[in-house]
Design a protein around this motif. Structure first.
Motif, PDB file in Angstrom:
ATOM      1  N   THR A  63       0.897  -1.044   0.080  1.00 33.69           N
ATOM      2  CA  THR A  63       0.026   0.032  -0.137  1.00 33.69           C
ATOM      3  C   THR A  63       0.836   1.230   0.140  1.00 33.69           C
ATOM      4  O   THR A  63       0.632   2.040  -0.579  1.00 33.69           O
ATOM      5  N   HIS A  64       1.981   1.114   0.376  1.00 35.77           N
ATOM      6  CA  HIS A  64       2.863   2.280   0.689  1.00 35.77           C
ATOM      7  C   HIS A  64       3.355   2.665  -0.919  1.00 35.77           C
ATOM      8  O   HIS A  64       3.169   4.056  -1.370  1.00 35.77           O
ATOM      9  N   VAL A  65       3.631   1.451  -1.537  1.00 42.49           N
ATOM     10  CA  VAL A  65       4.100   2.080  -3.014  1.00 42.49           C
ATOM     11  C   VAL A  65       2.933   2.585  -3.543  1.00 42.49           C
ATOM     12  O   VAL A  65       3.052   3.362  -4.525  1.00 42.49           O
ATOM     13  N   SER A  66       1.867   2.004  -3.488  1.00 51.31           N
ATOM     14  CA  SER A  66       0.713   2.331  -4.271  1.00 51.31           C
ATOM     15  C   SER A  66       0.300   3.712  -3.838  1.00 51.31           C
ATOM     16  O   SER A  66       0.084   4.628  -4.762  1.00 51.31           O
ATOM     17  N   MET A  67       0.358   4.218  -2.528  1.00 52.45           N
ATOM     18  CA  MET A  67       0.102   5.677  -2.220  1.00 52.45           C
ATOM     19  C   MET A  67       0.930   6.447  -2.674  1.00 52.45           C
ATOM     20  O   MET A  67       0.620   7.691  -3.085  1.00 52.45           O
ATOM     21  N   ASP A  68       2.375   6.222  -2.640  1.00 45.75           N
ATOM     22  CA  ASP A  68       3.242   6.863  -3.313  1.00 45.75           C
ATOM     23  C   ASP A  68       2.809   7.129  -4.833  1.00 45.75           C
ATOM     24  O   ASP A  68       3.144   8.470  -5.155  1.00 45.75           O
ATOM     25  N   HIS A  69       2.692   6.334  -5.547  1.00 50.89           N
ATOM     26  CA  HIS A  69       2.075   6.373  -6.923  1.00 50.89           C
ATOM     27  C   HIS A  69       0.849   7.317  -6.995  1.00 50.89           C
ATOM     28  O   HIS A  69       0.994   8.204  -7.876  1.00 50.89           O
ATOM     29  N   LEU A  70      -0.048   7.145  -6.367  1.00 52.78           N
ATOM     30  CA  LEU A  70      -1.217   7.889  -6.322  1.00 52.78           C
ATOM     31  C   LEU A  70      -0.763   9.483  -5.872  1.00 52.78           C
ATOM     32  O   LEU A  70      -1.325  10.108  -6.650  1.00 52.78           O
ATOM     33  N   MET A  71       0.041   9.681  -5.051  1.00 52.86           N
ATOM     34  CA  MET A  71       0.232  11.012  -4.759  1.00 52.86           C
ATOM     35  C   MET A  71       0.899  11.687  -5.767  1.00 52.86           C
ATOM     36  O   MET A  71       0.928  12.778  -6.084  1.00 52.86           O
ATOM     37  N   ALA A  72       1.763  10.810  -6.563  1.00 57.14           N
ATOM     38  CA  ALA A  72       2.718  11.557  -7.639  1.00 57.14           C
ATOM     39  C   ALA A  72       1.773  11.886  -8.694  1.00 57.14           C
ATOM     40  O   ALA A  72       1.921  12.954  -9.539  1.00 57.14           O
ATOM     41  N   VAL A  73       0.911  10.854  -8.848  1.00 60.43           N
ATOM     42  CA  VAL A  73       0.036  11.136 -10.010  1.00 60.43           C
ATOM     43  C   VAL A  73      -0.979  12.586  -9.981  1.00 60.43           C
ATOM     44  O   VAL A  73      -1.232  13.360 -10.588  1.00 60.43           O
ATOM     45  N   TYR A  74      -1.433  12.552  -8.532  1.00 60.66           N
ATOM     46  CA  TYR A  74      -2.221  13.775  -8.002  1.00 60.66           C
ATOM     47  C   TYR A  74      -1.327  14.966  -8.186  1.00 60.66           C
ATOM     48  O   TYR A  74      -1.886  15.942  -8.559  1.00 60.66           O
ATOM     49  N   ASP A  75      -0.259  15.174  -7.531  1.00 58.67           N
ATOM     50  CA  ASP A  75       0.728  16.185  -7.593  1.00 58.67           C
ATOM     51  C   ASP A  75       0.775  16.608  -9.210  1.00 58.67           C
ATOM     52  O   ASP A  75       1.019  17.811  -9.280  1.00 58.67           O
ATOM     53  N   LYS A  76       1.126  15.652  -9.939  1.00 55.29           N
ATOM     54  CA  LYS A  76       1.296  16.176 -11.435  1.00 55.29           C
ATOM     55  C   LYS A  76       0.061  16.583 -12.041  1.00 55.29           C
ATOM     56  O   LYS A  76       0.002  17.517 -12.804  1.00 55.29           O
ATOM     57  N   ALA A  77      -1.284  16.318 -11.684  1.00 51.47           N
ATOM     58  CA  ALA A  77      -2.532  16.576 -12.268  1.00 51.47           C
ATOM     59  C   ALA A  77      -2.863  17.938 -11.432  1.00 51.47           C
ATOM     60  O   ALA A  77      -3.873  18.366 -12.042  1.00 51.47           O
ATOM     61  N   HIS A  78      -2.524  18.130 -10.448  1.00 52.29           N
ATOM     62  CA  HIS A  78      -3.309  19.118  -9.386  1.00 52.29           C
ATOM     63  C   HIS A  78      -3.083  20.551 -10.188  1.00 52.29           C
ATOM     64  O   HIS A  78      -1.933  21.085 -10.677  1.00 52.29           O
ATOM     65  N   PRO A  79      -4.182  21.428 -10.395  1.00 54.55           N
ATOM     66  CA  PRO A  79      -4.179  22.812 -11.097  1.00 54.55           C
ATOM     67  C   PRO A  79      -3.364  23.685 -10.401  1.00 54.55           C
ATOM     68  O   PRO A  79      -2.867  24.671 -10.858  1.00 54.55           O
ATOM     69  N   ARG A  80      -3.438  23.599  -8.993  1.00 48.77           N
ATOM     70  CA  ARG A  80      -2.602  24.570  -8.337  1.00 48.77           C
ATOM     71  C   ARG A  80      -1.218  24.159  -7.881  1.00 48.77           C
ATOM     72  O   ARG A  80      -0.669  24.508  -6.701  1.00 48.77           O
ATOM     73  N   ARG A  81      -0.473  23.242  -8.640  1.00 51.36           N
ATOM     74  CA  ARG A  81       0.657  22.802  -8.578  1.00 51.36           C
ATOM     75  C   ARG A  81       1.832  23.872  -8.557  1.00 51.36           C
ATOM     76  O   ARG A  81       1.934  24.960  -9.039  1.00 51.36           O
TER      77      ARG A  81
END
Length: 113
Positions: free
Chosen positions: A95-113
């Protein structure tokens, strides 16, 4: 179900070629279960023939499989059962690996980055 119909059909066809019903799917030349060293040797050969230049172990494939299942929405308890883990905490490592991946995708796609 973690295995598709085509894969199940292929395994069924493969197993039908044998007169005996062996408990293992992957057999050595003596029709016994493949050992860890044999699996490692086969994997090393395939990686070398593909020219990947990567270090890939059977554990890497197992970890990648579990992470992919988790990222695809599989239940952690189901993954635990497939991997044969006694403790859920062992499975939770993925789950740690999966959450890291999820957060990376979120950070990349977030409009207020």
């Amino acid at each position: 179900m973690p295995v598709g119909r085509r894969a199940l059909d292929a395994v069924q066809t493969y197993r039908a070629d044998f007169k005996e019903n062996f408990p293992a799917v992957f057999l050595n030349k003596d029709f016994r279960r493949l050992g860890r060293r044999s699996i490692r040797r086969i994997l090393d050969k395939v990686v070398m023939e593909c020219g990947l230049g990567l270090k890939i172990s059977p554990h890497t494939l197992r970890h990648t499989f579990a992470t992919h299942m988790l990222d695809s929405g599989a239940d952690l308890r189901g993954i635990q059962e497939i991997l044969g883990h006694v403790s859920l905490s062992t499975t939770q490592v993925y789950t740690h690996v999966s959450m890291d991946h999820l957060m990376a995708v979120y950070d990349k796609a977030h409009p207020r980055r």
